[in-house]
Motif scaffolding. Structure first.
Motif, PDB file in Angstrom:
ATOM      1  N   ALA A 109      51.876  25.093  64.696  1.00  0.00           N
ATOM      2  CA  ALA A 109      51.082  23.899  64.997  1.00  0.00           C
ATOM      3  C   ALA A 109      49.978  23.713  63.963  1.00  0.00           C
ATOM      4  O   ALA A 109      49.700  22.588  63.521  1.00  0.00           O
ATOM      5  N   TRP A 110      49.351  24.822  63.572  1.00  0.00           N
ATOM      6  CA  TRP A 110      48.314  24.755  62.538  1.00  0.00           C
ATOM      7  C   TRP A 110      48.897  24.269  61.212  1.00  0.00           C
ATOM      8  O   TRP A 110      48.309  23.406  60.547  1.00  0.00           O
ATOM      9  N   ALA A 111      50.064  24.789  60.846  1.00  0.00           N
ATOM     10  CA  ALA A 111      50.693  24.399  59.586  1.00  0.00           C
ATOM     11  C   ALA A 111      51.048  22.916  59.600  1.00  0.00           C
ATOM     12  O   ALA A 111      50.909  22.225  58.582  1.00  0.00           O
ATOM     13  N   ALA A 112      51.494  22.410  60.742  1.00  0.00           N
ATOM     14  CA  ALA A 112      51.822  20.983  60.847  1.00  0.00           C
ATOM     15  C   ALA A 112      50.579  20.130  60.633  1.00  0.00           C
ATOM     16  O   ALA A 112      50.636  19.075  59.992  1.00  0.00           O
ATOM     17  N   ARG A 113      49.439  20.588  61.156  1.00  0.00           N
ATOM     18  CA  ARG A 113      48.186  19.845  60.955  1.00  0.00           C
ATOM     19  C   ARG A 113      47.781  19.859  59.490  1.00  0.00           C
ATOM     20  O   ARG A 113      47.265  18.862  58.961  1.00  0.00           O
ATOM     21  N   GLN A 114      48.001  20.983  58.822  1.00  0.00           N
ATOM     22  CA  GLN A 114      47.670  21.055  57.395  1.00  0.00           C
ATOM     23  C   GLN A 114      48.541  20.103  56.575  1.00  0.00           C
ATOM     24  O   GLN A 114      48.054  19.429  55.663  1.00  0.00           O
ATOM     25  N   ARG A 115      49.819  20.037  56.916  1.00  0.00           N
ATOM     26  CA  ARG A 115      50.727  19.152  56.180  1.00  0.00           C
ATOM     27  C   ARG A 115      50.456  17.675  56.456  1.00  0.00           C
ATOM     28  O   ARG A 115      50.845  16.801  55.689  1.00  0.00           O
ATOM     29  N   ALA A 116      49.759  17.401  57.569  1.00  0.00           N
ATOM     30  CA  ALA A 116      49.456  16.012  57.935  1.00  0.00           C
ATOM     31  C   ALA A 116      48.213  15.483  57.225  1.00  0.00           C
ATOM     32  O   ALA A 116      47.893  14.303  57.356  1.00  0.00           O
ATOM     33  N   LYS A 117      47.543  16.329  56.468  1.00  0.00           N
ATOM     34  CA  LYS A 117      46.333  15.890  55.771  1.00  0.00           C
ATOM     35  C   LYS A 117      46.688  15.017  54.575  1.00  0.00           C
ATOM     36  O   LYS A 117      47.701  15.220  53.909  1.00  0.00           O
ATOM     37  N   ALA A 118      45.820  14.062  54.318  1.00  0.00           N
ATOM     38  CA  ALA A 118      45.982  13.214  53.146  1.00  0.00           C
ATOM     39  C   ALA A 118      45.652  13.991  51.879  1.00  0.00           C
ATOM     40  O   ALA A 118      44.822  14.913  51.890  1.00  0.00           O
ATOM     41  N   LEU A 119      46.295  13.614  50.785  1.00  0.00           N
ATOM     42  CA  LEU A 119      45.882  14.075  49.469  1.00  0.00           C
ATOM     43  C   LEU A 119      44.772  13.155  48.975  1.00  0.00           C
ATOM     44  O   LEU A 119      44.618  12.030  49.449  1.00  0.00           O
ATOM     45  N   HIS A 120      43.989  13.639  48.026  1.00  0.00           N
ATOM     46  CA  HIS A 120      42.885  12.854  47.482  1.00  0.00           C
ATOM     47  C   HIS A 120      43.003  12.768  45.970  1.00  0.00           C
ATOM     48  O   HIS A 120      43.231  13.791  45.299  1.00  0.00           O
ATOM     49  N   ARG A 187      41.900   3.046  49.999  1.00  0.00           N
ATOM     50  CA  ARG A 187      40.708   3.251  49.170  1.00  0.00           C
ATOM     51  C   ARG A 187      39.525   3.605  50.066  1.00  0.00           C
ATOM     52  O   ARG A 187      39.392   3.069  51.168  1.00  0.00           O
ATOM     53  N   TYR A 188      38.677   4.497  49.569  1.00  0.00           N
ATOM     54  CA  TYR A 188      37.455   4.791  50.322  1.00  0.00           C
ATOM     55  C   TYR A 188      36.281   5.018  49.375  1.00  0.00           C
ATOM     56  O   TYR A 188      36.461   5.478  48.247  1.00  0.00           O
ATOM     57  N   LEU A 189      35.117   4.673  49.879  1.00  0.00           N
ATOM     58  CA  LEU A 189      33.876   4.888  49.148  1.00  0.00           C
ATOM     59  C   LEU A 189      33.553   6.370  49.172  1.00  0.00           C
ATOM     60  O   LEU A 189      33.359   6.959  50.234  1.00  0.00           O
ATOM     61  N   ASN A 190      33.504   6.982  48.005  1.00  0.00           N
ATOM     62  CA  ASN A 190      33.233   8.407  47.906  1.00  0.00           C
ATOM     63  C   ASN A 190      31.722   8.632  47.881  1.00  0.00           C
ATOM     64  O   ASN A 190      31.027   8.142  46.989  1.00  0.00           O
ATOM     65  N   TYR A 191      31.222   9.351  48.871  1.00  0.00           N
ATOM     66  CA  TYR A 191      29.802   9.674  48.921  1.00  0.00           C
ATOM     67  C   TYR A 191      29.480  10.983  48.204  1.00  0.00           C
ATOM     68  O   TYR A 191      28.338  11.207  47.798  1.00  0.00           O
ATOM     69  N   HIS A 192      30.473  11.863  48.069  1.00  0.00           N
ATOM     70  CA  HIS A 192      30.191  13.236  47.645  1.00  0.00           C
ATOM     71  C   HIS A 192      30.507  13.493  46.177  1.00  0.00           C
ATOM     72  O   HIS A 192      29.755  14.191  45.492  1.00  0.00           O
ATOM     73  N   GLU A 193      31.649  12.992  45.697  1.00  0.00           N
ATOM     74  CA  GLU A 193      32.003  13.163  44.295  1.00  0.00           C
ATOM     75  C   GLU A 193      31.974  11.804  43.609  1.00  0.00           C
ATOM     76  O   GLU A 193      32.597  10.863  44.096  1.00  0.00           O
ATOM     77  N   ASP A 194      31.277  11.705  42.498  1.00  0.00           N
ATOM     78  CA  ASP A 194      31.095  10.419  41.820  1.00  0.00           C
ATOM     79  C   ASP A 194      30.609   9.377  42.830  1.00  0.00           C
ATOM     80  O   ASP A 194      31.276   8.362  43.076  1.00  0.00           O
ATOM     81  N   PRO A 195      29.450   9.615  43.453  1.00  0.00           N
ATOM     82  CA  PRO A 195      28.969   8.736  44.527  1.00  0.00           C
ATOM     83  C   PRO A 195      28.995   7.264  44.137  1.00  0.00           C
ATOM     84  O   PRO A 195      28.541   6.882  43.066  1.00  0.00           O
ATOM     85  N   GLY A 196      29.554   6.454  45.049  1.00  0.00           N
ATOM     86  CA  GLY A 196      29.675   5.032  44.791  1.00  0.00           C
ATOM     87  C   GLY A 196      31.003   4.635  44.197  1.00  0.00           C
ATOM     88  O   GLY A 196      31.330   3.448  44.148  1.00  0.00           O
ATOM     89  N   GLY A 197      31.784   5.606  43.750  1.00  0.00           N
ATOM     90  CA  GLY A 197      33.097   5.314  43.195  1.00  0.00           C
ATOM     91  C   GLY A 197      34.151   5.205  44.290  1.00  0.00           C
ATOM     92  O   GLY A 197      33.957   5.665  45.420  1.00  0.00           O
ATOM     93  N   LEU A 198      35.270   4.591  43.966  1.00  0.00           N
ATOM     94  CA  LEU A 198      36.384   4.490  44.898  1.00  0.00           C
ATOM     95  C   LEU A 198      37.375   5.618  44.646  1.00  0.00           C
ATOM     96  O   LEU A 198      37.805   5.833  43.508  1.00  0.00           O
ATOM     97  N   SER A 199      37.720   6.328  45.707  1.00  0.00           N
ATOM     98  CA  SER A 199      38.775   7.327  45.657  1.00  0.00           C
ATOM     99  C   SER A 199      39.907   6.869  46.560  1.00  0.00           C
ATOM    100  O   SER A 199      39.776   5.885  47.294  1.00  0.00           O
ATOM    101  N   LEU A 200      41.023   7.591  46.503  1.00  0.00           N
ATOM    102  CA  LEU A 200      42.184   7.226  47.298  1.00  0.00           C
ATOM    103  C   LEU A 200      42.591   8.374  48.210  1.00  0.00           C
ATOM    104  O   LEU A 200      42.594   9.539  47.802  1.00  0.00           O
ATOM    105  N   ALA A 201      42.948   8.025  49.462  1.00  0.00           N
ATOM    106  CA  ALA A 201      43.649   8.939  50.353  1.00  0.00           C
ATOM    107  C   ALA A 201      45.097   8.469  50.400  1.00  0.00           C
ATOM    108  O   ALA A 201      45.373   7.274  50.584  1.00  0.00           O
ATOM    109  N   LEU A 202      46.023   9.387  50.233  1.00  0.00           N
ATOM    110  CA  LEU A 202      47.426   9.001  50.115  1.00  0.00           C
ATOM    111  C   LEU A 202      48.322  10.161  50.466  1.00  0.00           C
ATOM    112  O   LEU A 202      47.873  11.313  50.540  1.00  0.00           O
ATOM    113  N   GLY A 203      49.584   9.860  50.684  1.00  0.00           N
ATOM    114  CA  GLY A 203      50.579  10.896  50.898  1.00  0.00           C
ATOM    115  C   GLY A 203      51.263  11.265  49.603  1.00  0.00           C
ATOM    116  O   GLY A 203      51.201  10.543  48.597  1.00  0.00           O
ATOM    117  N   ARG A 204      51.959  12.375  49.630  1.00  0.00           N
ATOM    118  CA  ARG A 204      52.645  12.861  48.438  1.00  0.00           C
ATOM    119  C   ARG A 204      53.670  11.852  47.926  1.00  0.00           C
ATOM    120  O   ARG A 204      53.888  11.722  46.722  1.00  0.00           O
TER     121      ARG A 204
END
Length: 324
Positions: A109-120, A187-204
């Motif tokens: 179950a834990w492994a399934a949750r890990q695989r369900a995470k978005a890549l960045h 697309r999401y507003l990145n607060y932590h890395e390159d603040p103010g830049g757009l990053s992407l959450a996506l699948g493989r």
């Protein structure tokens, strides 16, 4: 297609109280975080719950849905084969760890949750920010990192608009929550890395191919600086000197050589944008007994990734793409 890389560019601030949006430089943000600046519209300080925060620049070309798949995106990782073809997060677990986690069913179950995470993936700047943050905060100082340039499939469907950074406290995003059925990229507003830049959450499946170079990339360090640093370090004593003062019993002995390494790294950090200096100083920390040439090349190469990204892109240009 590459976008302009500029670690020092101005950022947009948006006040949650009066609605004012205005441009600031990184020095202003540093003062703001120390409560030395206020909102130009209503005088709010950083302590307020609805205080101004960085926001997306409406001129960011990645806001154009049709352009997202044409841009180069970047990622840094300690995985030499990111994104892994057959990702099995449970493969590295020992039998004892599996027992501690509650047995095979809970591990599955834990492994399934890990695989369900978005890549960045994000801007070149965000990838470097992420790597330096991990070196400082996640015990990855001595880890081998890799920089990836990512090409998306031309057919990807981009979610409309952009999201406030959806990451939880450990930086994870559940893919299905941001990319529902029929959507490949958010697309999401990145607060932590390159603040103010757009990053992407996506699948493989949204990634077509990647190029990879180790960090620091070969041929990116300044040989003149490296030779000077090596000469100075090798001329300095490596003998440990006990700390002095009232708190000396809490401090490890250090050598003049290590102290010089710290000074050399801090001098390079002082040339960088203010929001990267602490992270770079930590990443460039000199360890007792470390080989001078290895440290100098690594430190100079890390510096070049920020100060001269064109040389890094040249190294990437010489690498073949790997289909994902």
């Amino acid at each position: 297609m590459e976008r302009q890389i500029d670690f020092s560019r101005e950022r947009q601030m948006l006040c949650g109280i009066c609605g004012l949006q205005w441009a600031v430089d990184l020095d202003w943000i540093d003062r703001w975080e120390q409560a030395k600046e206020t909102c130009a519209g209503c005088g709010t300080t950083c302590e307020h719950e609805d205080a101004p925060r960085v926001t997306v620049d409406q001129g960011d070309p990645a806001l154009d849905d049709a352009e997202v798949a044409r841009f180069s995106w970047y990622h840094t990782s300690t995985q030499p084969d990111w994104p892994t073809q057959d990702f099995d997060p449970a493969a590295v677990l020992t039998p004892a760890t599996r027992m501690m986690m509650g047995g095979d069913q809970r591990v599955a179950a834990w492994a399934a949750r890990q695989r369900a995470k978005a890549l960045h993936v994000g801007t070149f700047e965000a990838a470097v920010h992420n790597m330096l943050r991990r070196m400082r905060d996640q015990a990855d100082h001595d880890s081998q990192f890799y920089l990836y340039r990512v090409r998306l499939k031309p057919s990807v469907v981009v979610r409309e608009g952009w999201l406030i950074d959806p990451s939880n406290f450990v930086g994870d995003v559940v893919l299905d929550e941001v990319c529902p059925t029929g959507i490949d990229v958010a697309r999401y507003l990145n607060y932590h890395e390159d603040p103010g830049g757009l990053s992407l959450a996506l699948g493989r499946e949204a990634i077509a191919c990647v190029q990879q170079v180790p960090v620091p990339p070969p041929n990116t360090w300044d040989e003149t600086w490296v030779r000077g640093a090596v000469t100075a370090l090798d001329s300095s004593s490596g003998a440990l000197v006990p700390a002095t003062g009232q708190l000396n019993r809490f401090m490890r002995p250090s050598s003049p050589r290590a102290a010089l390494g710290h000074e050399l790294g801090a001098a390079l950090a002082g040339r960088l944008p203010i929001n990267l200096r602490d992270q770079f100083t930590s990443a460039a920390a000199f360890s007792e007994g470390e080989a001078s040439a290895k440290w100098a090349r690594r430190t100079s190469g890390l510096y070049a990734m920020i100060a001269d990204p064109a040389c890094v892109l040249t190294e990437l240009d010489g690498k073949e793409y790997r289909d994902v």
